[in-house]
Scaffold this motif. Sequence first.
Motif, PDB file in Angstrom:
ATOM      1  N   MET A  18       0.848  -1.191   0.000  1.00 36.75           N
ATOM      2  CA  MET A  18       0.000   0.000   0.000  1.00 36.75           C
ATOM      3  C   MET A  18       0.887   1.244   0.000  1.00 36.75           C
ATOM      4  N   LYS A  19       0.472   2.259  -0.768  1.00 32.17           N
ATOM      5  CA  LYS A  19       1.193   3.534  -0.825  1.00 32.17           C
ATOM      6  C   LYS A  19       0.183   4.672  -0.771  1.00 32.17           C
ATOM      7  N   ILE A  20       0.457   5.675   0.051  1.00 34.19           N
ATOM      8  CA  ILE A  20      -0.376   6.874   0.116  1.00 34.19           C
ATOM      9  C   ILE A  20       0.535   8.082  -0.024  1.00 34.19           C
ATOM     10  N   PHE A  21       0.123   9.046  -0.846  1.00 33.91           N
ATOM     11  CA  PHE A  21       0.939  10.221  -1.136  1.00 33.91           C
ATOM     12  C   PHE A  21       0.293  11.477  -0.555  1.00 33.91           C
ATOM     13  N   ILE A  22       1.120  12.279   0.110  1.00 39.70           N
ATOM     14  CA  ILE A  22       0.655  13.469   0.827  1.00 39.70           C
ATOM     15  C   ILE A  22       1.351  14.709   0.293  1.00 39.70           C
ATOM     16  N   ASP A  23       0.601  15.772   0.071  1.00 41.36           N
ATOM     17  CA  ASP A  23       1.184  17.060  -0.311  1.00 41.36           C
ATOM     18  C   ASP A  23       1.938  17.619   0.894  1.00 41.36           C
ATOM     19  N   ALA A  24       3.225  17.855   0.734  1.00 42.95           N
ATOM     20  CA  ALA A  24       4.061  18.287   1.858  1.00 42.95           C
ATOM     21  C   ALA A  24       3.695  19.677   2.360  1.00 42.95           C
ATOM     22  N   ASP A  25       3.103  20.505   1.519  1.00 42.82           N
ATOM     23  CA  ASP A  25       2.765  21.872   1.911  1.00 42.82           C
ATOM     24  C   ASP A  25       1.388  21.992   2.546  1.00 42.82           C
ATOM     25  N   THR A  26       0.421  21.210   2.070  1.00 37.29           N
ATOM     26  CA  THR A  26      -0.963  21.354   2.546  1.00 37.29           C
ATOM     27  C   THR A  26      -1.430  20.214   3.439  1.00 37.29           C
ATOM     28  N   ASP A  27      -0.673  19.125   3.486  1.00 33.16           N
ATOM     29  CA  ASP A  27      -1.053  17.915   4.220  1.00 33.16           C
ATOM     30  C   ASP A  27      -2.272  17.214   3.626  1.00 33.16           C
ATOM     31  N   LYS A  28      -2.723  17.632   2.458  1.00 28.36           N
ATOM     32  CA  LYS A  28      -3.839  16.977   1.776  1.00 28.36           C
ATOM     33  C   LYS A  28      -3.340  15.697   1.092  1.00 28.36           C
ATOM     34  N   ILE A  29      -4.260  14.763   0.910  1.00 24.68           N
ATOM     35  CA  ILE A  29      -3.911  13.498   0.254  1.00 24.68           C
ATOM     36  C   ILE A  29      -3.898  13.708  -1.255  1.00 24.68           C
ATOM     37  N   LEU A  30      -2.798  13.352  -1.886  1.00 28.50           N
ATOM     38  CA  LEU A  30      -2.663  13.489  -3.340  1.00 28.50           C
ATOM     39  C   LEU A  30      -3.159  12.253  -4.082  1.00 28.50           C
ATOM     40  N   GLY A  31      -3.047  11.110  -3.441  1.00 26.87           N
ATOM     41  CA  GLY A  31      -3.470   9.881  -4.097  1.00 26.87           C
ATOM     42  C   GLY A  31      -3.010   8.672  -3.315  1.00 26.87           C
TER      43      GLY A  31
END
Length: 455
Positions: free
Chosen positions: A390-403
């Motif tokens: 499993m992989k989850i990607f996070i925007d480093a600036d906003t902490d929102k989930i990218l995918g």
Amino acid sequence: MKKFDAIIIGTGQAGPPLASSLAKNGLQTAIIEKRELGGTCVNTGCTPTKAYVASARRAFIARNSREMGVNIEGHVQVDLKTIKARKDQLIADSHEGLERTFEKEELITLFRGKAVFLDDHTILVNGEELTAEKIFINVGGRPRVPKDFEAVNYLTNRSMLELEEVPKNLVIVGGGYVGLEFAQMFSRFGSEVTILERGSALMKKEDDDIAEAITEIIKESGINVLLNSDCIKAAEKNGEIEVTYNCEAGSKKITTSHLLLAVGRVPNTNDLGLEKTGVELDDHGFIKVNDELQTSVSHIWALGDCNGEGAFTHTAYNDFQIVNSTFYEDRKRKLSDRFPCYAAYIDPPLARVGLDEKQIKAKGIKAKVAEMPMKKVARAKEKGETAGKMKIFIDADTDKILGATFLGTGADEYIHTVIDQMYAGATYQVMRDAVHIHPTVSELIPTMLENLREL
């Protein structure tokens, strides 16, 4: 000439609900279908293939449960006629449901036949001219057939589902999700399966580590995988099909009784008469649309696979929701609101939403990633199904989930825990701090998010 308020071409996933909505709002609506009601999903896609996947998994479990303490004596037999009959009944039930939907609504008229545009407002079907102020194109797509295979008795996802005997051997050209689903199911049915793939891994559009993991899963399924193969031609020879391909070791030939082409799909727009309208197409034949799915002609909309904006049942249905909201809802939906998501129903399944590592790096987004191999998930170990990650990607600036990309048992279900948070606009901390049920696979998602690293 017959006049309607609206005309819908095609009864795929967007067509029937749109017809019902238009009729309920008082519009005299014509809906046209040249083949079976229901489009790809009902007839040659989701419904039949997932029925086959279910049968294939039953066969696999019957043959492979010894390590779980379950022994089955004797030979496990697969009856493709029975599997096909069950599939056919599921399809027939869907057809009957659609027939009832159209029959009970007085403002819906179903036309059986091929639709061709005569101009921006007029459509010819079965020699009759229909006209309307609103027109919706929902014509779907079809398998792409390269010229090098046109002269042989090839199979597509449609004809593959009509077989009544399990092929002794099967060659599949293409290592995308359609090819892999058929490869694994027919291998489990008993066919000797070979996949020819031009790339260095199967599902090559995925991140390299995911593609490599999928390739190993398919190989371990007992399927012969020939990578770096350039399939150049096929010919009939002594009642069989001889495929010539070129791989790293040089030109080779393989002979098979059955050949399945799974090399992509093309939109059904080439013979609609769109050249007689102002509707613009892109270089691949897809209809260009705006955020509300309007074409370059303001009273014509394009929904489903033919617009190139998803090519999945769930995106086609969302296309209906977008158009319907334009007319009848206070909340306006838009194409740009949608997060791309899909699953490949191999075993274990692959599920995706949003961006992956390749896309994030290409966009230059500063991001973090959380990873978890399935072999560390208690529920996966208990089930004896530890392949994948499993992989989850996070925007480093906003902490929102990218995918997220999940490959593992049940991935097509628990991907929705991420999808829902993305639509909610939540930061990853919301999921990180959630309490999930034990023992499940999804309970490891909060744990994963405790350990982010820079991408």
